[in-house]
Design an enzyme around this catalytic site. Sequence first.
Site, PDB file in Angstrom:
ATOM      1  N   GLY A  97       0.852  -1.154  -0.083  1.00  0.00           N
ATOM      2  CA  GLY A  97       0.060  -0.162  -0.042  1.00  0.00           C
ATOM      3  C   GLY A  97       0.816   1.116   0.047  1.00  0.00           C
ATOM      4  N   GLU A 103       5.049   3.178   8.131  1.00  0.00           N
ATOM      5  CA  GLU A 103       4.815   2.079   8.949  1.00  0.00           C
ATOM      6  C   GLU A 103       6.108   1.433   9.785  1.00  0.00           C
ATOM      7  OE1 GLU A 103       1.662  -0.123   5.812  1.00  0.00           O
ATOM      8  OE2 GLU A 103       3.762  -0.510   5.588  1.00  0.00           O
TER       9      GLU A 103
HETATM   10  C1  5RP Z   1       0.636  -1.198   3.298  1.00  0.00           C
HETATM   11  C2  5RP Z   1       0.974  -2.525   3.647  1.00  0.00           C
HETATM   12  C3  5RP Z   1       0.006  -3.231   3.813  1.00  0.00           C
HETATM   13  O1  5RP Z   1       0.027  -3.901   5.397  1.00  0.00           O
HETATM   14  C4  5RP Z   1       0.195  -4.887   3.064  1.00  0.00           C
HETATM   15  O2  5RP Z   1       0.106  -4.267   1.770  1.00  0.00           O
HETATM   16  C5  5RP Z   1      -0.899  -5.654   3.377  1.00  0.00           C
HETATM   17  O3  5RP Z   1      -2.224  -5.279   2.915  1.00  0.00           O
HETATM   18  P1  5RP Z   1      -3.583  -5.906   3.039  1.00  0.00           P
HETATM   19  O4  5RP Z   1      -4.055  -5.977   4.576  1.00  0.00           O
HETATM   20  O5  5RP Z   1      -4.459  -5.040   2.104  1.00  0.00           O
HETATM   21  O6  5RP Z   1      -3.522  -7.196   2.257  1.00  0.00           O
HETATM   22  O7  5RP Z   1       2.186  -3.023   4.033  1.00  0.00           O
HETATM   23  O8  5RP Z   1       1.986  -0.327   2.826  1.00  0.00           O
END
Ligand code: 5RP
Length: 223
Positions: A97, A103
């Site tokens: 994302g 994060e």
């Molecule tokens: C965003 C992330 C998300 O935690 C990762 O992509 C998982 O996403 P989802 O819960 O939609 O599967 O790292 O940067």
Amino acid sequence: MTQDELKQAVAQAAIQYVVENEIVGVGTGSTANFFIDELAKIKHKIKGAVASSEVTAARLRGHGIEVFDLNDVTSMSVYIDGADEITEQGAVIKGGGAALTREKIVASVAKQFICIADGSKLVNMLGKFPLPVEVIPMARAVVIRKLNAIGGDARLRVKDGVPVLTDNGNIILDVHGLQINNPAELEAEINNIVGVVTVGLFARQGANICLLGTEDGVRILQF
Ligand code: 5RP
């Protein structure tokens, strides 16, 4: 169960790790969104949250949860977030994302990183999911050359014909074709490339606990 039902189940299970009267670190993505919706149900029991992205901050505020600036927070018991891939050893790929840098910053402040994911995210070896790397835009070409020199196939993340920009105004390179045998070593190597802001490998400080959604219920992995 659908993938969304598995995500919902781990989001619910994560609530037990939230510490009353404290600030909780909150991740980004669809699983984190389920968690935010669960958190809203107990919002009167927490002080507030620190968000790992603008999208998460907006969702938290939409539920009436106070969002704190990380600079005003000295400690946090838990950071709760999803994953793109996770190993049985607790090493994680994140950044699907595009929120990997914030994060990783928020996770670094928390005593525990509680990873919440549906069972499809558990892998023997990281790397099938293209590894996200946040990069300063002017360094795009040189960083691509360096990532390719270590065996990857780095591609600029594009959506609707334009490069995806992070909340920090940077680009994302997705590195395909890596077989990540030693995640901690690769994390350090990629973070060392000039122009790289952050690699989406969370191995040197990986997850402490993973709540994994399976057909047989929520599996708890401790690392
Ligand atoms: C965003 C992330 C998300 O935690 C990762 O992509 C998982 O996403 P989802 O819960 O939609 O599967 O790292 O940067």
